[in-house]
Design a protein around this motif. Structure first.
Motif, PDB file in Angstrom:
ATOM      1  N   MET A   1     -12.733   4.733  -6.767  1.00 19.14           N
ATOM      2  CA  MET A   1     -12.842   5.666  -5.647  1.00 19.14           C
ATOM      3  C   MET A   1     -14.301   5.993  -5.346  1.00 19.14           C
ATOM      4  SD  MET A   1      -9.726   6.291  -7.101  1.00 19.14           S
ATOM      5  CE  MET A   1      -9.758   7.686  -8.197  1.00 19.14           C
TER       6      MET A   1
ATOM      7  N   ALA B   1      -3.751  -2.220  -3.878  1.00 10.02           N
ATOM      8  CA  ALA B   1      -3.961  -3.313  -4.821  1.00 10.02           C
ATOM      9  C   ALA B   1      -4.651  -4.467  -4.108  1.00 10.02           C
ATOM     10  CB  ALA B   1      -2.630  -3.778  -5.415  1.00 10.02           C
TER      11      ALA B   1
ATOM     12  N   TYR C   1      -9.466  -2.976  -0.040  1.00  9.16           N
ATOM     13  CA  TYR C   1     -10.054  -1.667   0.233  1.00  9.16           C
ATOM     14  C   TYR C   1      -9.123  -0.888   1.155  1.00  9.16           C
ATOM     15  CZ  TYR C   1     -14.851  -2.790  -1.383  1.00  9.16           C
ATOM     16  OH  TYR C   1     -15.966  -3.099  -2.126  1.00  9.16           O
TER      17      TYR C   1
ATOM     18  N   GLU D   1      -2.809   4.507  -2.548  1.00  8.44           N
ATOM     19  CA  GLU D   1      -2.632   3.530  -3.613  1.00  8.44           C
ATOM     20  C   GLU D   1      -2.793   2.127  -3.018  1.00  8.44           C
ATOM     21  OE1 GLU D   1       0.824   6.592  -4.014  1.00  8.44           O
ATOM     22  OE2 GLU D   1      -0.325   5.603  -2.414  1.00  8.44           O
TER      23      GLU D   1
ATOM     24  N   ASP E   1       0.837  -1.205   0.000  1.00  7.19           N
ATOM     25  CA  ASP E   1       0.000   0.000   0.000  1.00  7.19           C
ATOM     26  C   ASP E   1       0.871   1.253   0.000  1.00  7.19           C
ATOM     27  OD1 ASP E   1      -2.198  -1.646   0.145  1.00  7.19           O
ATOM     28  OD2 ASP E   1      -2.458  -1.412   2.310  1.00  7.19           O
TER      29      ASP E   1
ATOM     30  N   TRP F   1      -5.095   6.659   5.139  1.00  7.70           N
ATOM     31  CA  TRP F   1      -5.713   5.526   4.447  1.00  7.70           C
ATOM     32  C   TRP F   1      -5.402   4.245   5.215  1.00  7.70           C
ATOM     33  CZ3 TRP F   1      -9.266   6.356   0.944  1.00  7.70           C
ATOM     34  CH2 TRP F   1      -9.245   7.543   0.192  1.00  7.70           C
TER      35      TRP F   1
ATOM     36  N   GLY G   1      -8.750  -1.481  -4.991  1.00  9.02           N
ATOM     37  CA  GLY G   1      -7.751  -1.697  -6.023  1.00  9.02           C
ATOM     38  C   GLY G   1      -7.816  -3.079  -6.636  1.00  9.02           C
TER      39      GLY G   1
ATOM     40  N   ARG H   1     -11.260   3.509  -1.303  1.00 10.00           N
ATOM     41  CA  ARG H   1     -10.698   3.062  -2.574  1.00 10.00           C
ATOM     42  C   ARG H   1     -10.722   1.533  -2.613  1.00 10.00           C
ATOM     43  NH1 ARG H   1      -6.882   6.534  -5.307  1.00 10.00           N
ATOM     44  NH2 ARG H   1      -6.633   8.565  -4.282  1.00 10.00           N
TER      45      ARG H   1
ATOM     46  N   ASN I   1      -7.505   1.843  -9.542  1.00  9.61           N
ATOM     47  CA  ASN I   1      -8.260   2.054  -8.303  1.00  9.61           C
ATOM     48  C   ASN I   1      -9.628   2.633  -8.606  1.00  9.61           C
ATOM     49  OD1 ASN I   1      -6.068   2.895  -5.475  1.00  9.61           O
ATOM     50  ND2 ASN I   1      -6.076   1.141  -6.842  1.00  9.61           N
TER      51      ASN I   1
END
Length: 671
Positions: free
Chosen positions: A612, A477, A480, A475, A470, A489, A547, A545, A610
């Motif tokens: 959003m 992957a 969430y 960002e 992360d 985040w 990913g 987010r 991603n």
């Protein structure tokens, strides 16, 4: 004289075979010399090439050894790995010694006079073992204090006992009796003592077992207790629980320990317990092979992933059983494939020692209990060399097993693992394997800082797409991230499995720092990817987010393409090996491709798609968030049906979402 000449000829030929890699190693990358594509059409690797791979590791390690007193101590990799001060150096040396011995012990069994870097290998290990009990040596290990608890010394003495158990002729029997007695005293001080309620019990078991085998009085009551407690970790389908996790250790560590212990000790002294371990070992045969890709690649998942090739050891150990129901050609294909996956990768070795990482150095995968020599835990893979030459594991013709006929193109296959709640999924269209498993660890309770991290908290793990760490700016992957009260985040990690039903894997999840933010999750594996349908049960507006998997930048720039398919936005990224597509279906209000640096294990640069959603009011516009996460190999064209395999998605509003999939399949998701 004639017989003497014949002996020397045989001696030279044997050593030439062991050292067949020497000339080719000038590049620093493992080379497969004289591949045998008749026996092994997929990899070219035979048992001799496994020996070559073992020698490749040993030659690198022994490049640091010039005298008997030189320790197996290697250049520290920058970052969290130890040692950070001189206090831990003795343990670092102990790890290097005992773990490289995993590789050496099986080789020495066949070649006791082996010489590397002008050093007789057996002499070196016997001398170094003797220094562990020499109070005047910097390698001296003090006995466990009377009230001392479990420690790294227990781990390494358990490892040493394991190598001694399988090769006492070379490593133990030549030692003077005084040294044997003192080793017994020191090692038993750890083995006959407390342990950790995990696979660690086997470290005590191997110490106690080895010395019982060699006539020493040991605490048999404790030995049996630890054996029986180890069996209670078994959960079925080959899976042990490693208190509290499921990961590769749950398969390869528990299963390897149980099989080797049974083969070299248990069958003789405790046959009923040995039989239970072997029954549990049989449970992995119909499941564990499906965790590896068609090309024999392992998934990047779980702790200690830097010990990567150790994951294969259950496959050759199947050769001890000569089980007619086992496809040994497939087992060797997977195993040799994993060796090639790493040993032939240009980043695998640095300073002639394997890196702490996945392919190369990768700090997010490193745990603080590892030093550079810790990586030789992977050497347990070479205990497979103990399996006789005429075993079907070595003699069967290599094949792709289930990927040849059982796993058909344009289909997806799920293997739910029962009580362990693990789901293994195979995708024939790209030959990839995928895993969903336990994660429920709070950062505040995770004192070693690995079970709450990306090593475990991804929604799924895929052999084709190693996980990306992360980023500080959200960002993400394959998970969430939620904007928390600190305006940071925060990734989901507190998952609770609910059920696997009708091809749908259900979990609930709650944000660690705010129990009012919670979701019900549904994963639906498809032939070309994943359909996610998730319900937001939070009682407050959130920014979040989601990913997809990430792609590393390889030989060319990553290309981004956007298009509309039946009114839906489609975003595709392509790195020359794979394409990843993301299609928001319900709930999401923005999509973006994020280019990142320093987050991916394969490349410094990478890209991830991603989705959003930014909070707008106390009442969200939608509580259902649905998306398609799709993939293809590069160069293949997407059809509209592949990009949008959903004919209709209906939110019935009573915790039920009905999805009609191309081919007249209907999925009713019941939250």
């Amino acid at each position: 004289m004639k017989n003497l000449k014949l002996f020397f000829c045989f001696f030279i030929i044997s050593f030439a075979s062991v050292f067949s890699q020497n000339k080719e190693r000038a590049t620093g990358i493992f080379q497969i010399v004289n591949p045998n594509y008749d026996l092994s059409p997929k990899t070219g690797m035979t048992k001799q090439h496994w020996k070559d791979a073992a020698m490749y590791l040993l030659e690198g390690a022994f490049s640091y050894i010039h005298t008997l007193d030189d320790p197996m101590k290697f250049p520290k990799q920058p970052g969290k790995s130890y040692p950070h001060d001189e206090r831990r150096v003795p343990t670092e040396k102990l790890e290097g010694l005992c773990r490289t011995l995993f590789v050496a012990s099986p080789i020495l069994k066949e070649h006791p006079n082996l010489v590397i870097n002008n050093m007789k290998v057996a002499d070196y290990y016997r001398y170094q073992i003797s220094q562990l009990i020499n109070p005047n040596s910097p390698s001296y290990i003090v006995p466990r204090a009377k009230n001392g608890g479990p420690s790294q010394n227990l781990v390494e003495f358990g490892a040493l006992a394991l190598s001694l158990l399988v090769n006492p002729e070379v490593l133990w029997e030549p030692l003077p009796q005084t040294q044997k007695d003192e080793l017994a005293r020191v090692m038993l001080s750890y083995g006959d003592g407390p342990t950790v309620d995990s696979n660690w019990k086997f470290f005590n078991i191997f110490v106690l077992s080895f010395f019982k085998e060699h006539g020493y009085e040991v605490n048999e009551t404790l030995l049996v207790e630890y054996l029986e407690k180890s069996l209670t970790h078994y959960r079925g389908n080959g899976w042990y629980n490693d208190s509290p996790a499921y990961d590769y250790y749950s398969m390869w560590a528990f299963q390897m320990y149980g099989m080797v212990w049974s083969q070299y000790f248990g069958d003789k002294y405790y046959p009923e317990i040995a039989e239970k371990f072997k029954e549990n070992f049989n449970g992995l045969k119909d499941n564990y092979p499906y965790m590896f890709s068609e090309n024999g690649e392992m998934i990047m998942y779980g702790r200690s992933i830097s010990y990567r090739t150790g994951s294969i050891v259950p496959f050759p150990l199947m050769g001890f059983q000569n089980d007619a129901h086992v496809n040994y050609g497939w087992m060797r294909r997977i195993s040799s494939g994993v060796i090639k996956q790493f040993f032939t990768h240009p980043d695998f070795m640095k300073d002639q020692v394997p890196t702490l990482g996945f392919y190369g150095p990768f700090e997010p995968t490193v745990q603080n209990y590892s030093c550079r020599g810790s990586v030789y835990w992977m050497g347990k893979a070479f205990f497979g060399l103990l399996v006789p030459d005429d075993s079907p594991f070595w003699t069967a013709k290599e094949n792709n097993g289930a990927w040849e006929k059982e796993l058909q193109k344009n289909q997806v296959y799920n293997k739910f693992q029962g009580e362990s709640e693990v789901l293994i999924t195979d995708y024939p269209n790209i030959g990839a394997a995928e895993l969903r498993a336990w994660c429920h660890e709070k950062v505040k309770d995770d004192w070693q800082k690995f079970r709450s991290t990306e090593n475990y908290n991804r929604l799924s793990y895929n052999s084709a797409f190693p996980w990306q760490a992360d980023g500080e700016n959200g960002e993400v992957a394959m998970n969430y991230v939620i904007k928390n009260k600190k305006d940071e985040w925060e990734a989901f990690r507190l998952y609770t499995f609910k059920k696997f039903e009708n091809g749908i894997y259900y979990r609930d999840v709650v944000l660690e720092t705010n129990e009012n933010i919670k979701f019900s999750l549904a994963d639906v594996p498809l032939a070309n990817g994943i359909l996610r349908v998730d319900k937001n049960n939070s009682n407050q507006p959130i920014s979040m987010r989601l990913g997809h998997y990430a792609l590393p930048k390889l030989d060319k720039e990553i290309v981004t393409t956007t298009k509309k398919v039946k009114g839906y936005d489609v975003t595709i990224i392509d790195n020359g090996n794979y394409q990843l597509a993301m299609v928001p279906l319900l709930g999401w209000n923005n999509i973006e491709v994020l280019n990142t640096e320093g987050l991916h294990p394969e490349s410094n640069e990478s890209s991830v798609i991603n989705l959003m959603h930014n909070k707008t009011s106390k009442k969200e516009n939608s509580s259902i968030y649905a998306t398609l996460m799709l993939w293809k190999k590069s160069g293949e064209t997407w059809t509209k049906k592949e990009l949008l395999p959903i004919r209709k998605i209906t939110n019935l509003g009573d915790n039920t979402v009905v999805i009609k999939i191309e081919g007249n399949t209907e999925k009713s998701i019941q939250f």
